[in-house]
Design a protein around this motif. Sequence first.
Motif, PDB file in Angstrom:
ATOM      1  N   SER A  10     -11.741  64.177 -11.787  1.00  0.00           N
ATOM      2  CA  SER A  10     -13.024  63.925 -11.146  1.00  0.00           C
ATOM      3  C   SER A  10     -12.820  63.675  -9.668  1.00  0.00           C
ATOM      4  O   SER A  10     -11.772  63.169  -9.239  1.00  0.00           O
ATOM      5  N   TYR A  11     -13.822  64.032  -8.887  1.00  0.00           N
ATOM      6  CA  TYR A  11     -13.875  63.692  -7.469  1.00  0.00           C
ATOM      7  C   TYR A  11     -15.116  62.830  -7.264  1.00  0.00           C
ATOM      8  O   TYR A  11     -16.233  63.332  -7.286  1.00  0.00           O
ATOM      9  N   LYS A  12     -14.879  61.527  -7.154  1.00  0.00           N
ATOM     10  CA  LYS A  12     -15.968  60.541  -7.112  1.00  0.00           C
ATOM     11  C   LYS A  12     -16.821  60.699  -8.368  1.00  0.00           C
ATOM     12  O   LYS A  12     -16.337  60.544  -9.469  1.00  0.00           O
ATOM     13  N   GLU A  13     -18.096  61.034  -8.201  1.00  0.00           N
ATOM     14  CA  GLU A  13     -18.976  61.120  -9.359  1.00  0.00           C
ATOM     15  C   GLU A  13     -18.950  62.506 -10.028  1.00  0.00           C
ATOM     16  O   GLU A  13     -19.544  62.688 -11.093  1.00  0.00           O
ATOM     17  N   LEU A  33     -10.936  82.708 -15.998  1.00  0.00           N
ATOM     18  CA  LEU A  33     -12.187  83.172 -15.399  1.00  0.00           C
ATOM     19  C   LEU A  33     -13.171  82.022 -15.297  1.00  0.00           C
ATOM     20  O   LEU A  33     -13.120  81.076 -16.070  1.00  0.00           O
ATOM     21  N   GLY A  34     -14.093  82.144 -14.369  1.00  0.00           N
ATOM     22  CA  GLY A  34     -15.137  81.136 -14.258  1.00  0.00           C
ATOM     23  C   GLY A  34     -15.930  81.320 -12.985  1.00  0.00           C
ATOM     24  O   GLY A  34     -15.427  81.866 -12.004  1.00  0.00           O
ATOM     25  N   PRO A  35     -17.182  80.877 -12.984  1.00  0.00           N
ATOM     26  CA  PRO A  35     -18.000  80.976 -11.774  1.00  0.00           C
ATOM     27  C   PRO A  35     -17.509  80.022 -10.700  1.00  0.00           C
ATOM     28  O   PRO A  35     -16.645  79.164 -10.958  1.00  0.00           O
ATOM     29  N   ASN A  36     -18.041  80.141  -9.499  1.00  0.00           N
ATOM     30  CA  ASN A  36     -17.696  79.208  -8.430  1.00  0.00           C
ATOM     31  C   ASN A  36     -18.001  77.778  -8.872  1.00  0.00           C
ATOM     32  O   ASN A  36     -19.062  77.505  -9.433  1.00  0.00           O
ATOM     33  N   GLY A  37     -17.050  76.886  -8.612  1.00  0.00           N
ATOM     34  CA  GLY A  37     -17.250  75.494  -8.964  1.00  0.00           C
ATOM     35  C   GLY A  37     -16.914  75.149 -10.396  1.00  0.00           C
ATOM     36  O   GLY A  37     -17.103  74.007 -10.828  1.00  0.00           O
ATOM     37  N   ALA A  38     -16.388  76.125 -11.157  1.00  0.00           N
ATOM     38  CA  ALA A  38     -16.084  75.864 -12.570  1.00  0.00           C
ATOM     39  C   ALA A  38     -14.862  74.977 -12.747  1.00  0.00           C
ATOM     40  O   ALA A  38     -14.698  74.349 -13.790  1.00  0.00           O
ATOM     41  N   GLY A  39     -13.959  74.949 -11.739  1.00  0.00           N
ATOM     42  CA  GLY A  39     -12.745  74.148 -11.849  1.00  0.00           C
ATOM     43  C   GLY A  39     -11.467  74.958 -11.870  1.00  0.00           C
ATOM     44  O   GLY A  39     -10.383  74.422 -12.131  1.00  0.00           O
ATOM     45  N   LYS A  40     -11.537  76.255 -11.536  1.00  0.00           N
ATOM     46  CA  LYS A  40     -10.351  77.113 -11.589  1.00  0.00           C
ATOM     47  C   LYS A  40      -9.274  76.654 -10.613  1.00  0.00           C
ATOM     48  O   LYS A  40      -8.111  76.470 -10.988  1.00  0.00           O
ATOM     49  N   THR A  41      -9.664  76.489  -9.348  1.00  0.00           N
ATOM     50  CA  THR A  41      -8.686  76.096  -8.334  1.00  0.00           C
ATOM     51  C   THR A  41      -8.149  74.692  -8.604  1.00  0.00           C
ATOM     52  O   THR A  41      -6.956  74.424  -8.403  1.00  0.00           O
ATOM     53  N   THR A  42      -8.991  73.800  -9.076  1.00  0.00           N
ATOM     54  CA  THR A  42      -8.520  72.452  -9.423  1.00  0.00           C
ATOM     55  C   THR A  42      -7.479  72.526 -10.526  1.00  0.00           C
ATOM     56  O   THR A  42      -6.458  71.815 -10.485  1.00  0.00           O
ATOM     57  N   THR A  43      -7.699  73.384 -11.509  1.00  0.00           N
ATOM     58  CA  THR A  43      -6.715  73.560 -12.588  1.00  0.00           C
ATOM     59  C   THR A  43      -5.377  74.019 -12.027  1.00  0.00           C
ATOM     60  O   THR A  43      -4.314  73.485 -12.378  1.00  0.00           O
ATOM     61  N   ALA A  48       0.203  73.080 -10.402  1.00  0.00           N
ATOM     62  CA  ALA A  48       1.188  73.319  -9.342  1.00  0.00           C
ATOM     63  C   ALA A  48       1.615  72.030  -8.637  1.00  0.00           C
ATOM     64  O   ALA A  48       2.279  72.088  -7.598  1.00  0.00           O
ATOM     65  N   THR A  49       1.213  70.877  -9.174  1.00  0.00           N
ATOM     66  CA  THR A  49       1.608  69.541  -8.687  1.00  0.00           C
ATOM     67  C   THR A  49       0.979  69.182  -7.346  1.00  0.00           C
ATOM     68  O   THR A  49       1.419  68.238  -6.698  1.00  0.00           O
ATOM     69  N   LEU A  50      -0.054  69.892  -6.920  1.00  0.00           N
ATOM     70  CA  LEU A  50      -0.695  69.579  -5.651  1.00  0.00           C
ATOM     71  C   LEU A  50      -1.799  68.524  -5.802  1.00  0.00           C
ATOM     72  O   LEU A  50      -2.205  67.907  -4.828  1.00  0.00           O
ATOM     73  N   THR A  51      -2.274  68.356  -7.028  1.00  0.00           N
ATOM     74  CA  THR A  51      -3.298  67.365  -7.349  1.00  0.00           C
ATOM     75  C   THR A  51      -2.904  66.687  -8.653  1.00  0.00           C
ATOM     76  O   THR A  51      -2.403  67.353  -9.562  1.00  0.00           O
ATOM     77  N   THR A  52      -3.132  65.387  -8.734  1.00  0.00           N
ATOM     78  CA  THR A  52      -2.815  64.637  -9.946  1.00  0.00           C
ATOM     79  C   THR A  52      -4.054  64.509 -10.815  1.00  0.00           C
ATOM     80  O   THR A  52      -5.121  64.114 -10.336  1.00  0.00           O
ATOM     81  N   VAL A  57      -2.153  65.608 -20.197  1.00  0.00           N
ATOM     82  CA  VAL A  57      -0.741  65.933 -19.967  1.00  0.00           C
ATOM     83  C   VAL A  57      -0.621  67.421 -19.658  1.00  0.00           C
ATOM     84  O   VAL A  57      -1.317  68.242 -20.256  1.00  0.00           O
ATOM     85  N   ALA A  58       0.268  67.765 -18.732  1.00  0.00           N
ATOM     86  CA  ALA A  58       0.536  69.177 -18.435  1.00  0.00           C
ATOM     87  C   ALA A  58       2.024  69.374 -18.219  1.00  0.00           C
ATOM     88  O   ALA A  58       2.687  68.533 -17.595  1.00  0.00           O
ATOM     89  N   ARG A  59       2.536  70.468 -18.745  1.00  0.00           N
ATOM     90  CA  ARG A  59       3.945  70.845 -18.558  1.00  0.00           C
ATOM     91  C   ARG A  59       4.002  72.286 -18.083  1.00  0.00           C
ATOM     92  O   ARG A  59       3.276  73.141 -18.592  1.00  0.00           O
ATOM     93  N   VAL A  60       4.874  72.530 -17.133  1.00  0.00           N
ATOM     94  CA  VAL A  60       5.089  73.883 -16.618  1.00  0.00           C
ATOM     95  C   VAL A  60       6.588  74.143 -16.639  1.00  0.00           C
ATOM     96  O   VAL A  60       7.363  73.324 -16.129  1.00  0.00           O
ATOM     97  N   ALA A  61       6.990  75.263 -17.219  1.00  0.00           N
ATOM     98  CA  ALA A  61       8.407  75.606 -17.367  1.00  0.00           C
ATOM     99  C   ALA A  61       9.170  74.477 -18.069  1.00  0.00           C
ATOM    100  O   ALA A  61      10.338  74.234 -17.783  1.00  0.00           O
TER     101      ALA A  61
END
Length: 305
Positions: A10-13, A33-43, A48-52, A57-61
């Motif tokens: 979440s980002y604030k509310e 896939l998803g429309p703008n604002g769906a959460g793709k880039t946040t995912t 990619a460890t740029l946002t907590t 839980v998430a694991r990569v490699a």
Amino acid sequence: MIEAIGLRKSYKELEVLKGIELDVARGSVFALLGPNGAGKTTTVRVLATLTTADGGVARVAGHDVVAERSRVRRAISLTGQFAAIDELQTGAENVRMMARLAGLSRSAARSRTAELLERFDLTGAGGRLVRTYSGGMRRRLDLAASLVGDPEVIFLDEPTTGLDPRSRTELWALVRELSARGTTVFLTTQYLEEADRLADRVAVLNGGRIVAEGTADELKRIVAGHRLDLVLADAEAYERLAPHATYTDAGTLTVGMPTDGSGAHVRALLDEFDPDRTRVERFSVHSATLDDVFLTLTAAESAHV
């Protein structure tokens, strides 16, 4: 190769991710896939460890994206929506700089740069300033620079945005090559054809939730195997039928309805939507597309928000 369980952010509310689940196989191409604002880039940023993430839980490699962040970063590469290259350097200088930042020696960096420029058909342009490159060349250079460390997983966040059809096709070929070499590709896109052509599996993200996942063919069967397109006689008929359609084109007065493609079902739909045979000028039946899936699923989810 990529696993997420109950990811929330979440980002604030604003709740962007609402407990998403992902499971991406090694060496596959996975499209989100998803429309703008769906959460793709946040995912992508969480993986990619740029946002907590706030939860889950998430694991990569095989590494936890929080507890083993440095190991994850050594195993991945991220190419964002805009090329992250220096226009005041040559193509070769950009790749060589990334190789040095990745820890390669000077000789190894030169060798890796030559290899990648050849692989991405940029050898002839390697000595030119990047500001002279076309959009497609910049994207290829960006991808080449992201591969200096030979990552196990590469995240491509809407990589073909703004590219012309030829450049997009060239990038698709590069994605197929990466997958064939065993690299896991996590792709976000708004181009439905892109996902249809490239992805082994597709997930549709809407409103912070995964609303469907499967192969492209499996997702198409969710809405129907085929679509009946009706070209209507006038605007009144279009306005009457558009709310029932999964595809609409006001310019051509066309609406699309899901169908199993059988003659009996097509006749039943025509009788239902044009009982007096005055609304429909002509019709056609064709296989359902990911556009149909996308529009149906996101519309259904939006109706519950």
